[in-house]
Write a protein that holds these residues in place. Structure first.
Motif, PDB file in Angstrom:
ATOM      1  N   UNK A 148       0.845  -1.191   0.000  1.00 50.18           N
ATOM      2  CA  UNK A 148       0.000   0.000   0.000  1.00 50.18           C
ATOM      3  C   UNK A 148       0.879   1.238   0.000  1.00 50.18           C
ATOM      4  N   UNK A 149       0.586   2.169  -0.905  1.00 49.79           N
ATOM      5  CA  UNK A 149       1.376   3.386  -1.070  1.00 49.79           C
ATOM      6  C   UNK A 149       0.491   4.615  -0.913  1.00 49.79           C
ATOM      7  N   UNK A 150       1.053   5.680  -0.388  1.00 45.01           N
ATOM      8  CA  UNK A 150       0.384   6.958  -0.211  1.00 45.01           C
ATOM      9  C   UNK A 150       0.837   7.895  -1.317  1.00 45.01           C
ATOM     10  N   UNK A 192       6.309  15.878  -2.726  1.00 51.05           N
ATOM     11  CA  UNK A 192       5.131  15.074  -3.085  1.00 51.05           C
ATOM     12  C   UNK A 192       5.497  13.700  -3.635  1.00 51.05           C
ATOM     13  N   UNK A 193       6.403  13.009  -3.000  1.00 49.24           N
ATOM     14  CA  UNK A 193       6.760  11.672  -3.483  1.00 49.24           C
ATOM     15  C   UNK A 193       5.802  10.624  -2.917  1.00 49.24           C
ATOM     16  N   UNK A 194       5.770   9.447  -3.538  1.00 48.11           N
ATOM     17  CA  UNK A 194       4.962   8.343  -3.030  1.00 48.11           C
ATOM     18  C   UNK A 194       5.661   7.743  -1.811  1.00 48.11           C
ATOM     19  N   UNK A 195       4.868   7.439  -0.785  1.00 51.65           N
ATOM     20  CA  UNK A 195       5.423   6.899   0.455  1.00 51.65           C
ATOM     21  C   UNK A 195       4.759   5.569   0.783  1.00 51.65           C
ATOM     22  N   UNK A 196       5.547   4.605   1.195  1.00 46.11           N
ATOM     23  CA  UNK A 196       5.038   3.274   1.512  1.00 46.11           C
ATOM     24  C   UNK A 196       4.395   3.278   2.894  1.00 46.11           C
ATOM     25  N   UNK A 197       3.266   2.569   3.008  1.00 45.99           N
ATOM     26  CA  UNK A 197       2.573   2.430   4.284  1.00 45.99           C
ATOM     27  C   UNK A 197       2.819   1.035   4.834  1.00 45.99           C
ATOM     28  N   UNK A 224      -4.542  -6.872   7.528  1.00 47.77           N
ATOM     29  CA  UNK A 224      -5.122  -5.551   7.249  1.00 47.77           C
ATOM     30  C   UNK A 224      -5.042  -5.222   5.768  1.00 47.77           C
ATOM     31  N   UNK A 225      -3.928  -5.559   5.133  1.00 48.93           N
ATOM     32  CA  UNK A 225      -3.791  -5.312   3.692  1.00 48.93           C
ATOM     33  C   UNK A 225      -4.842  -6.087   2.906  1.00 48.93           C
TER      34      UNK A 225
END
Length: 153
Positions: A59-61, A80-85, A91-92
């Motif tokens: 999952x990525x933000x 504004x980079x993509x960040x890993x959750x 839960x995933x």
């Protein structure tokens, strides 16, 4: 120009509850690079247009804005980079089931720093509201405000 660090940093997504009907909530860890956590501790972030997506089972933000750190020099991060959750598999899997139903997306509702000093994000699978639902939400909010004012008098 020393900036004041806030205690118990909480960055809400004010548009989330207005634009979406939240179905459930999950708390996830956030993978950050060096200067991002410093900007978060100063409260320099925004979740207004952010959303989450699945890529390769993770999952990525996307579109979350964490401003550059003032003292970061050449080590600064991209805002504004993509960040890993970080979530566990169970839960995933639940979130993936939510996303596979039409009209449901995953949005961040708030970022906070927990008591151990780690950045956490609260995400929620959500269904978009129609225009008349938004009007009803505004009407309820105004009614609550009026009742509070009447009680104080």
């Amino acid at each position: 120009m020393k900036q004041k660090i806030q205690k118990g940093v909480l960055i809400p997504n004010k548009r989330a509850t207005f634009d979406y009907e939240l179905l459930d909530t999950y708390t996830a860890g956030l993978v950050l690079v060096g200067t991002e956590i410093k900007s978060l501790r100063l409260g320099k972030a925004s979740l207004v247009d952010a959303y989450c997506y699945f890529h390769n089972g993770e999952l990525w933000l996307k579109n979350a804005n964490i401003s550059e750190y003032f003292y970061g020099s050449y080590n600064n991060h991209v805002a504004r980079r993509d960040r890993k959750l970080l979530l566990n598999r169970k839960e995933l899997r639940k979130l993936l089931d939510y996303v596979q139903t039409p009209g449901v997306t995953i949005i961040p509702t708030k970022i906070f720093i927990n008591e151990r000093g780690l950045a956490k994000i609260v995400i929620a699978p959500a269904r978009g509201k129609k225009l008349y639902d938004k009007r009803a939400s505004l009407r309820e909010k105004d009614d609550r405000r009026e009742m509070d004012r009447a009680m104080k008098r």
